[in-house]
Write an enzyme that holds these catalytic residues in place. Sequence first.
Site, PDB file in Angstrom:
ATOM      1  CD  GLU A 106      -1.885   2.153  -3.749  1.00 28.29           C
ATOM      2  OE1 GLU A 106      -3.185   2.638  -3.928  1.00 28.29           O
ATOM      3  OE2 GLU A 106      -1.615   2.251  -2.321  1.00 28.29           O
ATOM      4  CG  ASP A 162      -1.832   1.271   1.481  1.00 29.31           C
ATOM      5  OD1 ASP A 162      -2.497   1.365   0.494  1.00 29.31           O
ATOM      6  OD2 ASP A 162      -1.621   1.886   2.332  1.00 29.31           O
TER       7      ASP A 162
END
Length: 688
Positions: free
Chosen positions: A370, A334
């Site tokens: 990401e 993330d």
Amino acid sequence: MSNTITAERGAPASLGATIDDGGVHFAVYSENADEIHVCLFDEGGTQETDRIPLPGRDGGTRFGFVPGLAAGTRYGLRAVGPYKPEEGHRFDYSKFLVDPYAVQLDRPFTYRPALTAPPERQIDSAPFLPRAIVTAPDRDAKPLPFANPGLTYELLVRAYSQRHPDVPAEIRGTVAALAEPYFLDHLQKVGIDTVELMPLAAWIDEGHLLNFNLTNAWGYNPITHMAPDPRLAPGGFAEIRKVVEAMHARGIRVLLDVVFNHSGEGSEEGPTICYRGLDNLLYYRHPEGEPEFMLNDTGTGNTMATHKEPVAKMFIDVLRTWVQATGIDGFRYDLGTVLGRLPDGFSHDAPFFKMIEKDDVLKDRIHVGEPWDVGPGGYQVGNFPKPWFEWQDKFRDDVRKFWKGEAGMIGALATRLAGSADLYNHDGRLPSAGVNFIAAHDGFTLADIAMYEDKHNEANGEDNRDGHNDNHSWNNGVEGETDDPAIIDARGKDIRAMLATLLVARGTPMIVAGDEFGRTQGGNNNGYAQDNEITWLDWDNADEGLIEFTGKLAKLRREHPALNADRFLTGELVEGGDVEDVIWLREDGHAMEDDDWNDPERRFVGMSVYSPKTEADSESERAVIYVNGTQEDVAVTLPEPREGHVYCLQIQSDWPQLEPRRIDHAGGVVVQSRSVFIMLEERDDGEA
């Protein structure tokens, strides 16, 4: 009676609690604390029985060995040191701290305002926090051999099984439910290669959610990154390992979404639970010259200092533990840009990247970044080091814009279909480095893209201010639910067309659990705080036809090199041959020219894709694909098939029940409005 503790038998190289003959080693890393104390509790974790300073010190590691302790011991930490926020120090002995190396907790984290109380109030926070449990998880789990992720299925564990009628009540919303045969059968039916589990690490709700009677549904607010959250995996690593093994038995890989960019301690006004109390200056990043504040490159209040070797090493230890204890095949990171952030910007040479590259457990795992955060220079799509994979939002936005009908999108669509060479054709990277998606957990569901023109996040309690505003979505005439069969039909066509676009594009495709059967969140594009029917999958109303169609697409892609070859489409001659790898086609069968590419109103394109023989593929293959984003049917002239071959229409997205059928190329074909047609050449055996 106080436990004895010794530094002579300490194990400073093994952080956390390590079981050994006759006792337990404790080791904690803090460069700025004066002392670290271990707090021991009774079997129920209620009564503190002892508090022991760690006597040994090796650099920043404080350590000691406590004889007489065993597996199952409950413990926590406290740190002695200065409370000088202006210098970055926030030590507070009244704050009970959870070990960042804990591998099992006795209860979930629960937010309490007392966790933010200043030290002068001397509020003991121990009653509000879980205890770590001394545990020695088995570390012999084996991931599958490395392979590209293939069709990836992003899955929110708690939401996945809550409403499935056949799931036993005691395991609904847990990891254990994923091993139920009907879920495994479903994954195989859809054609999933890799399941990407959203975060499993123990997390805490954001404080402001209390005001709205909401909780964090996604888990992107972790405290102890190594310990599974007891709400999701009450059986700990053993439960997760069982599920991973069940998926491996079906040939399905498993990735875990990890959140190393921030912790649930939030801004400088947030709770003190773990890192802040152990060494705020070390574990977090701070604005230059302002150590009293937290640097907020993540938009969550704090940013982990992964550019510092001890912090990067801690996260490497987290990854190793998950792989060895569960058999996880890899990780999705993330806001992964944080992992490569040095003080002077993003770098391939950041400590975290280099540690993974050299680690014998992690170097051959799947790593998916990401590639963005909200800090300066935070957008790094295409810039992660090989062999990392990356989510890429350009595919999402360009495909949505095309199907919405925005002007001038034909060139961008072709770039995405061809593998996004503008992003990945460098340094030996391949199209598979880009993870293509049209919908992800953060944003509209696939169905809602064609159902809502605007977001509807009222249930989040922020007056619809949260979530993305620029969604490139449309509603086909009515906002939200409708009984109008024409609108329902139009939405179904759009959903299937988007799925087909995804699965004919070069790259690594990803869908979100439930999008294969038409899930909706009622237009909520930021469901992070909705642990309820908004995010829970509605299995009773699943669109079985869409499931079948998705599985058909996935099977076609998997079986045909013309659709899955991991090479950029360039329009150049294939090595050793006289055929271009792709020819972009107009309606009349001729190649697209500059005027066609520059026509802002063009919403139709064909592509003739040629895949040569390889060591893995015994025959060359040709596919002809038409993408019609207009509201009109389009008659097309087909290119001449190769000698001895005919075309077989495999997919017609507006007609999902289509059985493959041969096409007379001389008669052309009519590509229906808002649809994708996929044809393959096959040898002409004389049969109709």
